[in-house]
Design a protein around this motif. Structure first.
Motif, PDB file in Angstrom:
ATOM      1  N   CYS A 181      11.990  23.848  16.983  1.00  0.00           N
ATOM      2  CA  CYS A 181      12.067  24.402  15.627  1.00  0.00           C
ATOM      3  C   CYS A 181      12.759  25.754  15.735  1.00  0.00           C
ATOM      4  CB  CYS A 181      10.708  24.494  14.955  1.00  0.00           C
ATOM      5  SG  CYS A 181       9.452  25.348  15.885  1.00  0.00           S
ATOM      6  N   TRP A 204      11.565  32.706   9.251  1.00  0.00           N
ATOM      7  CA  TRP A 204      11.213  31.360   8.769  1.00  0.00           C
ATOM      8  C   TRP A 204      11.331  31.279   7.251  1.00  0.00           C
ATOM      9  CZ3 TRP A 204      11.229  27.801  12.279  1.00  0.00           C
ATOM     10  CH2 TRP A 204      10.876  28.122  13.576  1.00  0.00           C
ATOM     11  N   GLU A 248       9.668  26.652  20.332  1.00  0.00           N
ATOM     12  CA  GLU A 248      10.040  27.402  19.131  1.00  0.00           C
ATOM     13  C   GLU A 248      11.145  28.406  19.456  1.00  0.00           C
ATOM     14  OE1 GLU A 248       6.623  28.442  16.796  1.00  0.00           O
ATOM     15  OE2 GLU A 248       7.543  30.273  16.052  1.00  0.00           O
ATOM     16  N   TRP A 263       2.309  36.820   8.213  1.00  0.00           N
ATOM     17  CA  TRP A 263       2.157  37.859   9.232  1.00  0.00           C
ATOM     18  C   TRP A 263       2.294  39.252   8.643  1.00  0.00           C
ATOM     19  CZ3 TRP A 263       0.337  36.434  13.826  1.00  0.00           C
ATOM     20  CH2 TRP A 263       0.491  35.095  14.204  1.00  0.00           C
ATOM     21  N   TRP A 292      -3.886  28.241  18.069  1.00  0.00           N
ATOM     22  CA  TRP A 292      -4.269  29.205  19.104  1.00  0.00           C
ATOM     23  C   TRP A 292      -5.530  29.994  18.762  1.00  0.00           C
ATOM     24  CZ3 TRP A 292       0.246  29.629  16.154  1.00  0.00           C
ATOM     25  CH2 TRP A 292       0.266  30.646  15.197  1.00  0.00           C
ATOM     26  N   GLU A 348       6.377  35.733   6.582  1.00  0.00           N
ATOM     27  CA  GLU A 348       5.394  34.779   6.081  1.00  0.00           C
ATOM     28  C   GLU A 348       4.022  35.060   6.693  1.00  0.00           C
ATOM     29  OE1 GLU A 348       7.867  34.126   8.164  1.00  0.00           O
ATOM     30  OE2 GLU A 348       6.772  33.439   9.927  1.00  0.00           O
ATOM     31  N   PHE A 396      13.308  21.969   8.311  1.00  0.00           N
ATOM     32  CA  PHE A 396      12.019  22.631   8.127  1.00  0.00           C
ATOM     33  C   PHE A 396      12.150  23.469   6.854  1.00  0.00           C
ATOM     34  CE2 PHE A 396       8.909  24.771  11.417  1.00  0.00           C
ATOM     35  CZ  PHE A 396       7.838  24.218  10.760  1.00  0.00           C
ATOM     36  N   HIS A 449      10.203  26.638   4.864  1.00  0.00           N
ATOM     37  CA  HIS A 449       9.128  27.609   4.695  1.00  0.00           C
ATOM     38  C   HIS A 449       9.249  28.193   3.291  1.00  0.00           C
ATOM     39  CE1 HIS A 449       8.343  27.361   8.985  1.00  0.00           C
ATOM     40  NE2 HIS A 449       7.336  28.220   8.852  1.00  0.00           N
ATOM     41  N   TYR A 461       3.745  20.464   7.023  1.00  0.00           N
ATOM     42  CA  TYR A 461       3.265  21.571   7.844  1.00  0.00           C
ATOM     43  C   TYR A 461       1.931  21.989   7.247  1.00  0.00           C
ATOM     44  CZ  TYR A 461       2.941  26.499   9.368  1.00  0.00           C
ATOM     45  OH  TYR A 461       2.521  27.706   9.872  1.00  0.00           O
ATOM     46  N   TRP A 500       2.596  18.396  10.837  1.00  0.00           N
ATOM     47  CA  TRP A 500       3.091  19.522  11.641  1.00  0.00           C
ATOM     48  C   TRP A 500       2.047  20.634  11.552  1.00  0.00           C
ATOM     49  CZ3 TRP A 500       4.968  24.015  13.433  1.00  0.00           C
ATOM     50  CH2 TRP A 500       6.084  24.001  14.268  1.00  0.00           C
ATOM     51  N   HIS A 555       0.737  27.834   4.438  1.00  0.00           N
ATOM     52  CA  HIS A 555       0.951  28.675   5.623  1.00  0.00           C
ATOM     53  C   HIS A 555      -0.339  29.437   5.949  1.00  0.00           C
ATOM     54  CE1 HIS A 555       3.156  31.362   8.415  1.00  0.00           C
ATOM     55  NE2 HIS A 555       3.840  30.258   8.603  1.00  0.00           N
ATOM     56  N   HIS A 556      -0.288  30.293   6.976  1.00  0.00           N
ATOM     57  CA  HIS A 556      -1.516  30.955   7.436  1.00  0.00           C
ATOM     58  C   HIS A 556      -2.215  31.764   6.332  1.00  0.00           C
ATOM     59  CE1 HIS A 556       0.195  29.786  11.196  1.00  0.00           C
ATOM     60  NE2 HIS A 556       0.890  30.888  11.442  1.00  0.00           N
ATOM     61  N   ARG A 587       0.668  20.975  18.143  1.00  0.00           N
ATOM     62  CA  ARG A 587      -0.108  22.204  17.874  1.00  0.00           C
ATOM     63  C   ARG A 587      -1.516  21.861  17.393  1.00  0.00           C
ATOM     64  NH1 ARG A 587       4.491  26.565  15.922  1.00  0.00           N
ATOM     65  NH2 ARG A 587       5.918  26.003  17.600  1.00  0.00           N
ATOM     66  N   ASP A 627      -0.132  24.024  12.725  1.00  0.00           N
ATOM     67  CA  ASP A 627       0.230  25.336  13.271  1.00  0.00           C
ATOM     68  C   ASP A 627      -1.019  26.219  13.318  1.00  0.00           C
ATOM     69  OD1 ASP A 627       1.988  27.141  14.361  1.00  0.00           O
ATOM     70  OD2 ASP A 627       2.748  27.880  12.443  1.00  0.00           O
TER      71      ASP A 627
END
Ligand code: GLC
Length: 438
Positions: A255, A262, A239, A50, A200, A48, A35, A37, A141, A195, A97-98, A228, A197
């Motif tokens: 993962c 990450w 995870e 967050w 939710w 990352e 993986f 990141h 991802y 992948w 990423h997010h 996911r 993510d």
């Protein structure tokens, strides 16, 4: 009257399952993936996406990292060499990423490595090319949420921009942007695996999971999806922790991070040792899953030394034990052997993974009804002595077999013993009572 099911109905019923099984085969055989990141967060070495979502710094300050994301020493071939040398058969990289920072040259949105970062170039394409050249399978991802995008519902933990119920049109715009990027990635790179993510934050209906899957299977029918997507994928993604009990799901992948982060985090030195990484890997193999081990490159594109060393150590072990890793299936219950095991695809070879050597050097195997034709040390070749106790001709109980492991054969990580059986493994599960005739 006997009912005969017409052949075409039978094919119709069985075909989808067979197709699902065969599209998953490379994945199930692969066992090890790496993986990656890599994104803005690697500049300051903070968590990352967050980091701003949780309010550790402002969104504005988080985005300042664009001026530091330079990829000056980025050598995608070198990354891929290391990944392949670890024994991994696939790799999954964070295309986005997010926080919404795209590593490729996207024409959607306004946060990407080409136009909005010091790198001023597409850093995803050269990686994909190197992966393809090396013959590894490629996973992308992709974060469904984009906390920086003005049309996305969530911005930070404490700030939501809007709700879908209040502004369905705005959500439509976001989905158009998201689907645009997905289509772009799919066309440019045809990944073997997606992948996803962040599912939710919305329901499958809100994301439009079915539409996403239709779009991404249009040009590559056999592409694999992780779960996911509100559970509507092909395989599970536990995870950080290896499932304690063997998962029921046929396909899964753990993962996990090498330290506790990450992405690259300068203050996180809580690295696992190579033996501890091997513990996780063997646990996954024996429970029928894959390990997706994460690395977090620095902003200049170099890999922290600790991460390189762990990949190399893995490579040492995987190179020697390939036959006991790739293409194996979950092992037998611990009641038969107090440790991790796996079976070959045809179930005629049983592999025993030995971390710590018993004090008399003997491995104990109980209740295997097969004859063991030969026992040897994988990657080393020594034939091993066996002794069977508690097996008498007038009883069905197959006995307890002791297999002697010579000290010279011990591997620094896990010693693997292969047992060639006289057929498919046959586990003895009954209890024996008093034998009245012998
Ligand atoms: C989580 C986190 C994310 C990380 C991912 C990897 O869902 O949101 O930061 O990338 O897991 O599995």
């Amino acid at each position: 009257m006997r009912k005969i099911i017409p052949l075409f109905i039978l094919i119709f019923l069985v075909a989808p399952r067979v197709q699902a099984q065969s599209k998953m085969e490379w994945f199930q055989d692969a066992k090890l993936g790496i993986f990656i990141h890599w994104g803005l967060y690697s500049v300051e070495g903070i968590s990352e996406s967050w980091a701003f979502y949780n309010g550790y710094l402002s969104h504005e300050d988080y985005l300042q990292q664009r001026n530091g994301f330079g990829a000056e020493n980025y050598d995608p071939q070198a990354w891929v060499e290391l990944i392949a040398a670890s024994g991994a058969k696939y790799t999954v990289i964070t295309s986005k990423h997010h926080e919404g920072f795209a590593l490729w040259d996207t024409k959607y949105g306004n946060l990407n490595a080409v136009e909005h970062a010091k790198a001023k170039r597409d850093v995803l394409t050269p990686f994909v090319n190197a992966v393809r050249d090396k013959g590894l399978q490629l996973g992308l991802y992709f974060s469904l949420p984009d906390w920086s995008h003005l049309n996305y519902t969530h911005h930070t933990k404490d700030k939501k921009r809007y709700t879908i119920a209040n502004d369905p049109q705005r959500w439509k715009k976001y989905r158009k942007y998201m689907l645009g990027q997905l289509n772009e990635l799919s066309k440019k790179y045809s990944p073997n695996l997606w992948w996803f993510d962040g599912d939710w934050e919305h329901s499958a209906e809100e994301w439009g999971v079915e539409e996403i899957k239709t779009l991404l299977t249009k040009n590559s029918a056999n592409v694999i999806f992780n779960s996911r997507l509100n559970g509507k994928g092909d395989y599970d993604t536990p995870e950080i922790g290896v499932p304690v009990y063997r998962p029921k799901a046929p396909y899964w992948e753990l993962c996990v991070t090498m330290n506790d982060s990450w992405g690259y985090q300068k203050t996180d030195t809580n690295y696992k040792t190579s033996l501890q990484v091997m513990d996780l890997f063997v646990d996954c193999i024996s429970k029928g899953g894959n390990l997706l081990l994460d690395i977090g490159p620095k902003a200049d594109g170099t890999l922290p030394k600790e991460q390189q060393d762990l990949l190399k150590a893995l490579g040492q072990w995987t190179k020697k034990h390939g036959s006991a890793i790739y293409g194996t299936r979950k092992g037998i219950p611990y009641d038969h052997f107090y440790g991790p095991t796996a079976l070959s695809k045809d179930k005629k070879t049983l592999y025993l993974y030995v971390r710590d050597v018993p004090k008399d050097g003997k491995l104990v195997l109980k209740g295997i009804s097969n004859r063991i034709n030969v026992a040897y040390v994988v990657g080393e070749g020594s034939m091993l002595q066996k002794q069977t106790l508690c097996k008498v001709y007038w009883n069905k109980y197959p006995g307890i077999t002791y297999i002697e492991l010579p000290p010279e054969s011990i591997d620094p990580y896990y010693t693997v013993v292969a047992l060639k059986l006289d057929g498919e493994i046959d586990l003895f599960g009954s209890t024996t009572g008093a034998i009245e005739q012998n």
